[in-house]
Design a protein around this motif. Structure first.
Motif, PDB file in Angstrom:
ATOM      1  N   LYS A 158      28.656   1.783  90.098  1.00 62.43           N
ATOM      2  CA  LYS A 158      27.586   0.874  90.520  1.00 62.43           C
ATOM      3  C   LYS A 158      28.122  -0.534  90.778  1.00 62.43           C
ATOM      4  CE  LYS A 158      23.501   2.859  88.327  1.00 62.43           C
ATOM      5  NZ  LYS A 158      22.541   2.559  89.346  1.00 62.43           N
ATOM      6  N   GLY A 159      29.440  -0.713  90.544  1.00 64.81           N
ATOM      7  CA  GLY A 159      30.057  -2.020  90.796  1.00 64.81           C
ATOM      8  C   GLY A 159      29.997  -2.971  89.613  1.00 64.81           C
ATOM      9  N   ILE A 160      29.652  -2.474  88.442  1.00 67.81           N
ATOM     10  CA  ILE A 160      29.598  -3.306  87.237  1.00 67.81           C
ATOM     11  C   ILE A 160      30.950  -3.220  86.533  1.00 67.81           C
ATOM     12  CG2 ILE A 160      28.475  -3.632  84.994  1.00 67.81           C
ATOM     13  CD1 ILE A 160      25.937  -2.361  86.271  1.00 67.81           C
ATOM     14  N   ALA A 161      31.472  -4.341  86.117  1.00 66.29           N
ATOM     15  CA  ALA A 161      32.771  -4.384  85.432  1.00 66.29           C
ATOM     16  C   ALA A 161      32.696  -3.615  84.114  1.00 66.29           C
ATOM     17  CB  ALA A 161      33.183  -5.826  85.163  1.00 66.29           C
ATOM     18  N   VAL A 162      33.687  -2.752  83.888  1.00 63.42           N
ATOM     19  CA  VAL A 162      33.737  -1.981  82.650  1.00 63.42           C
ATOM     20  C   VAL A 162      34.965  -2.337  81.804  1.00 63.42           C
ATOM     21  CG1 VAL A 162      32.343  -0.060  83.500  1.00 63.42           C
ATOM     22  CG2 VAL A 162      34.841   0.004  83.785  1.00 63.42           C
ATOM     23  N   GLY A 163      35.661  -3.424  82.143  1.00 68.50           N
ATOM     24  CA  GLY A 163      36.817  -3.856  81.363  1.00 68.50           C
ATOM     25  C   GLY A 163      37.850  -2.748  81.274  1.00 68.50           C
ATOM     26  N   ASP A 164      38.279  -2.449  80.052  1.00 67.76           N
ATOM     27  CA  ASP A 164      39.295  -1.418  79.824  1.00 67.76           C
ATOM     28  C   ASP A 164      38.686  -0.092  79.387  1.00 67.76           C
ATOM     29  OD1 ASP A 164      41.088  -3.372  80.472  1.00 67.76           O
ATOM     30  OD2 ASP A 164      41.960  -3.596  78.487  1.00 67.76           O
ATOM     31  N   SER A 165      37.417   0.135  79.716  1.00 69.32           N
ATOM     32  CA  SER A 165      36.744   1.392  79.365  1.00 69.32           C
ATOM     33  C   SER A 165      37.380   2.551  80.105  1.00 69.32           C
ATOM     34  CB  SER A 165      35.260   1.321  79.734  1.00 69.32           C
ATOM     35  OG  SER A 165      34.636   0.246  79.088  1.00 69.32           O
ATOM     36  N   LEU A 166      37.285   3.734  79.514  1.00 70.27           N
ATOM     37  CA  LEU A 166      37.862   4.937  80.098  1.00 70.27           C
ATOM     38  C   LEU A 166      37.115   5.316  81.387  1.00 70.27           C
ATOM     39  CD1 LEU A 166      39.815   7.351  79.805  1.00 70.27           C
ATOM     40  CD2 LEU A 166      38.039   8.501  78.490  1.00 70.27           C
ATOM     41  N   ILE A 167      37.831   5.275  82.515  1.00 67.65           N
ATOM     42  CA  ILE A 167      37.266   5.704  83.801  1.00 67.65           C
ATOM     43  C   ILE A 167      38.277   6.528  84.584  1.00 67.65           C
ATOM     44  CG2 ILE A 167      35.570   3.852  84.046  1.00 67.65           C
ATOM     45  CD1 ILE A 167      37.565   2.477  85.971  1.00 67.65           C
ATOM     46  N   GLU A 168      39.419   6.808  83.974  1.00 65.09           N
ATOM     47  CA  GLU A 168      40.416   7.619  84.654  1.00 65.09           C
ATOM     48  C   GLU A 168      41.061   8.587  83.676  1.00 65.09           C
ATOM     49  OE1 GLU A 168      44.589   5.420  84.874  1.00 65.09           O
ATOM     50  OE2 GLU A 168      43.046   4.319  85.981  1.00 65.09           O
ATOM     51  N   GLU A 169      41.634   9.633  84.259  1.00 68.66           N
ATOM     52  CA  GLU A 169      42.325  10.627  83.455  1.00 68.66           C
ATOM     53  C   GLU A 169      43.536  11.106  84.239  1.00 68.66           C
ATOM     54  OE1 GLU A 169      40.822  14.223  80.766  1.00 68.66           O
ATOM     55  OE2 GLU A 169      40.498  14.576  82.895  1.00 68.66           O
ATOM     56  N   LYS A 170      44.651  11.161  83.575  1.00 65.23           N
ATOM     57  CA  LYS A 170      45.907  11.613  84.194  1.00 65.23           C
ATOM     58  C   LYS A 170      46.164  10.886  85.506  1.00 65.23           C
ATOM     59  CE  LYS A 170      45.576  16.095  82.004  1.00 65.23           C
ATOM     60  NZ  LYS A 170      45.293  17.518  82.137  1.00 65.23           N
ATOM     61  N   GLY A 171      45.926   9.571  85.500  1.00 66.63           N
ATOM     62  CA  GLY A 171      46.204   8.747  86.665  1.00 66.63           C
ATOM     63  C   GLY A 171      45.165   8.803  87.766  1.00 66.63           C
ATOM     64  N   SER A 231      24.518  -6.795  77.170  1.00 67.49           N
ATOM     65  CA  SER A 231      23.796  -6.180  78.278  1.00 67.49           C
ATOM     66  C   SER A 231      24.840  -5.644  79.249  1.00 67.49           C
ATOM     67  CB  SER A 231      22.926  -7.211  78.986  1.00 67.49           C
ATOM     68  OG  SER A 231      22.470  -6.699  80.222  1.00 67.49           O
ATOM     69  N   VAL A 232      24.698  -4.398  79.677  1.00 72.28           N
ATOM     70  CA  VAL A 232      25.688  -3.816  80.581  1.00 72.28           C
ATOM     71  C   VAL A 232      25.726  -4.570  81.904  1.00 72.28           C
ATOM     72  CG1 VAL A 232      24.242  -2.049  81.667  1.00 72.28           C
ATOM     73  CG2 VAL A 232      26.682  -1.635  81.363  1.00 72.28           C
ATOM     74  N   ASP A 233      24.612  -5.151  82.324  1.00 71.50           N
ATOM     75  CA  ASP A 233      24.577  -5.899  83.574  1.00 71.50           C
ATOM     76  C   ASP A 233      25.488  -7.129  83.553  1.00 71.50           C
ATOM     77  OD1 ASP A 233      22.860  -4.121  84.806  1.00 71.50           O
ATOM     78  OD2 ASP A 233      21.055  -5.218  84.214  1.00 71.50           O
ATOM     79  N   ASP A 234      25.809  -7.624  82.362  1.00 71.50           N
ATOM     80  CA  ASP A 234      26.724  -8.763  82.249  1.00 71.50           C
ATOM     81  C   ASP A 234      28.170  -8.354  82.490  1.00 71.50           C
ATOM     82  OD1 ASP A 234      24.574 -10.407  81.674  1.00 71.50           O
ATOM     83  OD2 ASP A 234      24.883 -10.322  79.508  1.00 71.50           O
ATOM     84  N   GLY A 235      28.437  -7.052  82.459  1.00 67.27           N
ATOM     85  CA  GLY A 235      29.792  -6.549  82.656  1.00 67.27           C
ATOM     86  C   GLY A 235      30.616  -6.645  81.385  1.00 67.27           C
ATOM     87  N   VAL A 236      31.615  -5.800  81.301  1.00 68.10           N
ATOM     88  CA  VAL A 236      32.508  -5.760  80.154  1.00 68.10           C
ATOM     89  C   VAL A 236      33.749  -6.578  80.501  1.00 68.10           C
ATOM     90  CG1 VAL A 236      33.876  -4.267  78.647  1.00 68.10           C
ATOM     91  CG2 VAL A 236      31.653  -3.475  79.510  1.00 68.10           C
TER      92      VAL A 236
END
Length: 187
Positions: free
Chosen positions: A21-34, A72-77
């Motif tokens: 959705k284009g919201i910053a998630v910082g270093d949250s897990l969003i990838e696996e095996k590259g 708030s998630v809308d503030d981004g991580v």
């Protein structure tokens, strides 16, 4: 035919959809095996109209989970932080309470993370479990979910979480297709 009234997600799937959705998630897990799944999250957030997404999350500093807070998630991580749990608000609770069938795969947050002898990122999972109606039929998949769901009435357990998800999303399993392809051998 509408299969799901709503889809409530937590864990890495939540992170991927929020990133999509284009919201910053910082270093949250969003990838696996590259492989980065942000594109898939964007696709899901556009295709799944009945997504029920938490508005507030708990974040912790990567590598130092003792530094955590609710935002708030809308503030981004911010960079250096990661989503470790989600907050189940009254709107989400109301939808979960109405559910007659619940399919539960995976914990809501990093439930097993220990900080000073406590598990501060297990609250989302605990709240979810407490909110599920005692009359709901619950299908639970995967080891962590099985442990977290202990004591739920009307539940059926699958130890193969990934396989069960594949069955629900595709309608079949590779092993079943292999058996069908070799049915003469088994007759």
């Amino acid at each position: 035919m509408r299969v799901a009234v709503f889809v409530f997600v937590g864990g890495a799937v939540y992170n991927i959809i929020i990133a999509g959705k284009g919201i910053a998630v910082g270093d949250s897990l969003i990838e696996e095996k590259g492989k980065d799944y942000t594109g898939k999250g964007k696709e899901l957030s556009g295709e799944v109209g009945n997504l029920l997404l938490a508005k507030r999350v708990v974040i912790a500093k990567k590598g130092d989970f003792s530094d955590y807070r609710e935002i708030s998630v809308d503030d981004g991580v911010p960079n250096g932080y990661m989503i470790t749990d989600i907050v189940i608000d009254d709107d989400i609770k109301a939808e979960i309470e109405k559910a007659q069938v619940v399919i539960w795969f995976g914990n809501i947050g990093i439930s097993d993370a220990e900080v000073n002898g406590a598990h501060p990122f297990a609250k989302g999972t605990e709240d979810f479990k407490k909110t599920v109606s005692k009359n709901a039929y619950v299908i639970v998949g995967g080891g962590d979910s099985i442990t977290a769901s202990e004591g739920l009435a009307n539940s059926v357990i699958s130890t193969g979480g990934g396989a069960a998800i594949a069955l629900y999303t595709t309608g079949t399993l590779d092993a079943l297709e292999a058996l069908k392809g070799n049915k003469d051998y088994f007759n």
